[in-house]
Design an enzyme around this catalytic site. Structure first.
Site, mmCIF file in Angstrom:
data_model
loop_
_atom_site.group_PDB
_atom_site.id
_atom_site.type_symbol
_atom_site.label_atom_id
_atom_site.label_comp_id
_atom_site.label_asym_id
_atom_site.label_seq_id
_atom_site.Cartn_x
_atom_site.Cartn_y
_atom_site.Cartn_z
ATOM 1 N N HIS A 46 -4.853 60.547 1.596
ATOM 2 C CA HIS A 46 -4.570 60.718 2.969
ATOM 3 C C HIS A 46 -3.455 61.787 3.276
ATOM 4 C CE1 HIS A 46 -3.778 59.588 7.125
ATOM 5 N NE2 HIS A 46 -2.591 58.853 6.724
ATOM 6 N N HIS A 70 4.627 61.139 4.935
ATOM 7 C CA HIS A 70 4.855 60.513 6.213
ATOM 8 C C HIS A 70 4.620 58.891 6.409
ATOM 9 C CE1 HIS A 70 0.345 60.672 6.349
ATOM 10 N NE2 HIS A 70 0.443 59.578 7.437
ATOM 11 N N GLU A 74 7.317 53.632 5.632
ATOM 12 C CA GLU A 74 6.569 52.388 6.221
ATOM 13 C C GLU A 74 5.963 51.513 5.044
ATOM 14 O OE1 GLU A 74 3.520 53.297 9.061
ATOM 15 O OE2 GLU A 74 3.590 51.381 9.860
ATOM 16 N N ASP A 75 5.057 52.142 4.105
ATOM 17 C CA ASP A 75 4.297 51.474 3.354
ATOM 18 C C ASP A 75 4.579 51.449 1.801
ATOM 19 O OD1 ASP A 75 2.553 51.489 5.330
ATOM 20 O OD2 ASP A 75 1.356 53.117 4.837
ATOM 21 N N ASP A 137 -2.355 63.155 11.233
ATOM 22 C CA ASP A 137 -2.412 61.704 10.689
ATOM 23 C C ASP A 137 -3.797 61.036 11.368
ATOM 24 O OD1 ASP A 137 -1.756 59.290 9.342
ATOM 25 O OD2 ASP A 137 -1.191 58.723 11.492
ATOM 26 N N ASP A 257 -24.765 73.857 32.315
ATOM 27 C CA ASP A 257 -24.029 73.951 31.082
ATOM 28 C C ASP A 257 -24.262 75.435 30.584
ATOM 29 O OD1 ASP A 257 -22.293 73.726 28.873
ATOM 30 O OD2 ASP A 257 -24.113 72.771 27.480
HETATM 31 MN MN MN Z 1 -0.728 58.243 7.822
#
Ligand code: MN
Length: 480
Positions: A46, A70, A74-75, A137, A257
């Site tokens: 990711h 990033h 947090e993780d 992200d 269109d």
């Molecule tokens: Mn992320």
């Protein structure tokens, strides 16, 4: 994307030594080593994907590094101090910005609220690069959403559609906007998505031949000129067709269109020259010509637009622009958010502020009434605003130092006038104490209660003060 590919891709547009990128890559890989995604892939894939998207935008090295890192704070167990030590203040601030945004819980479904959320997002981010990382992200998370549980898919798609797609449009990132919209559309309305995708496919297969003929005609006429150009077909945004159908209450078959193509050339002069040639071959539709080169849109979009009639009788929308303008239309603010690679100005901070200011002005002009604009300009820019929630999840923006009374009056003057107390994050708070950004504030009222004279001394907002004064004046208690 392997490290070497990443460094090569960066090297294509920057002369900076990618020491920081290499370090960020290895650090993130190690930090996420034992984590997996819902898909079963290594979590680090990711981070690679996010940095890959940021390289597409040709972002500066700090931003790409922050993209790799990033989710680290947090993780993973990495502490703030360790991180700062390793990567310095700038990358740290970018990552913290992304982390803070991730912590905002988007809960309301009304448009007015979505607008406040977008403002809050921007104010929280402080640096537009944080938003760009967040969008990268989100693009990757949306493109791998099929591995998530169903209710998560709906929740994330809803947030993407009401928050991040409009935000990328504001920032002029049309490519991103269409991608985010169509992915959300697929999860929120799967049946409608499938049937529309099939119908569009059929219509475009039929039209492809017409379009080819038209391109052929055009190319024949342009062959004699010395103008360099290339022809692009335009990508379809399914959700925008769907929205048109809903708005006009029409089935797909009745939605107008036009066929569309885009001519990309090398200079502004060539744009106008091409336009002249196009109009000399095909009959333009009266009133269809728009010059966004002379008068760019607020979000920096530039292009010439015209609609002509093809020999087959079909209308064809033609957009003519330079490579640079095309980049701007795809990447919006990201295309303008480039530090001079290799030679950053002495006062990088000042530059950053000026650019930030410029973007704010553009962004705000796009959305606000003049008065609101001036007000946001004054308060948001100084970053002295706080955001307070009602117990039902609505957000109010207030100046720093605002009290529960300011919040009460921001909701309604009657709530302010009858206020007798406030619960903040489930604890009682004195009415003269300060609120903090992110507080959930519940105002307690009593029917016959009235404003106190000493309130005037500590409320922060003009709105609260004038309501209190007016009440006291009208009831003859002011000055007694
Ligand atoms: Mn992320």
């Amino acid at each position: 994307m392997e490290l070497q590919d990443l460094l090569d891709k960066f090297g294509k547009y920057s002369k900076q030594k990618p020491v920081l990128l290499k370090k960020a890559y290895e650090f993130s890989q190690k930090a996420h080593l034992n984590q997996k995604r819902f898909s079963g892939e290594m979590y680090f894939t990711h981070c690679q994907a996010v940095s890959d998207i940021l390289l597409d935008f040709k972002m500066d090295m700090q931003t790409v590094a922050a993209g790799l890192l990033h989710d680290v704070i947090e993780d993973t167990p990495i502490t703030h101090e360790e991180f700062k030590e390793e990567f310095g203040e700038e990358v740290y601030n970018l990552v913290i910005g992304v982390t803070k945004i991730a912590a905002l819980k988007f809960s309301s479904h009304s448009d007015a609220q979505a607008e406040n959320w977008r403002k809050m997002l921007l104010a929280t981010a402080r640096d537009i690069r944080v938003i760009i990382i967040k969008l990268a992200d989100r693009i990757h998370n949306m493109s791998t959403l099929n591995y998530m549980p169903k209710e998560k898919q709906i929740e994330i798609s809803h947030e993407t559609l009401s928050l991040y797609a409009p935000l990328s449009q504001r920032l002029g990132m049309f490519n991103i906007k269409s991608q985010l919209e169509d992915l959300s559309f697929k999860y929120l309305f799967p049946d409608e998505y499938k049937s529309l995708a099939a119908k569009v496919q059929i219509r475009y297969t039929k039209r492809e031949k017409l379009l080819e003929e038209f391109k052929h005609d055009l190319e024949e006429h342009l062959a004699e000129t010395q103008i360099a150009y290339r022809v692009l077909s335009r990508a379809k945004n399914l959700y925008s067709i769907y929205r048109k159908m809903m708005k006009q209450n029409l089935p797909f078959e009745d939605i107008e269109d036009a066929l569309g193509i885009r001519l990309i050339t090398d200079s502004v002069a060539s744009c106008y020259a091409l336009m002249g040639i196009v109009h000399s071959i095909f009959k333009p539709v009266t009133g269809s010509f728009t010059d966004y080169i002379a008068v760019p849109k607020m979000n920096l979009y530039q292009s010439l637009h015209t609609t002509v009639m093809a020999p087959s009788g079909e209308f064809v929308e033609i957009q003519i622009r330079t490579e640079e303008m095309n980049k701007t239309s795809e990447y919006g603010i990201a295309a303008h958010w480039r530090y001079k690679m290799g030679d950053r100005a002495k006062d990088a901070h000042l530059n950053e502020k000026l650019d930030w200011l410029k973007q704010w002005i553009e962004w705000l002009q796009d959305i606000s009434s003049p008065r609101e604009f001036i007000e946001s300009f004054k308060t948001d820019l100084e970053l002295d605003q706080i955001f307070i929630f009602t117990p039902t999840g609505e957000v109010k923006a207030l100046p720093v130092g605002a009290t529960p009374l300011d919040f009460a009056y921001a909701i309604h003057s009657d709530i302010g006038n009858t206020c007798i107390g406030a619960k903040v994050n489930n604890k009682m708070l004195r009415l003269d104490q300060n609120l903090k950004s992110g507080d959930v504030c519940e105002i307690i009222t009593r029917k016959k209660s009235i404003p106190k004279k000493d309130w005037i001394a500590f409320v922060k907002t003009a709105r609260a003060r004038s309501h209190i004064k007016r009440f006291l004046r009208e009831n003859g208690t002011l000055g007694k």
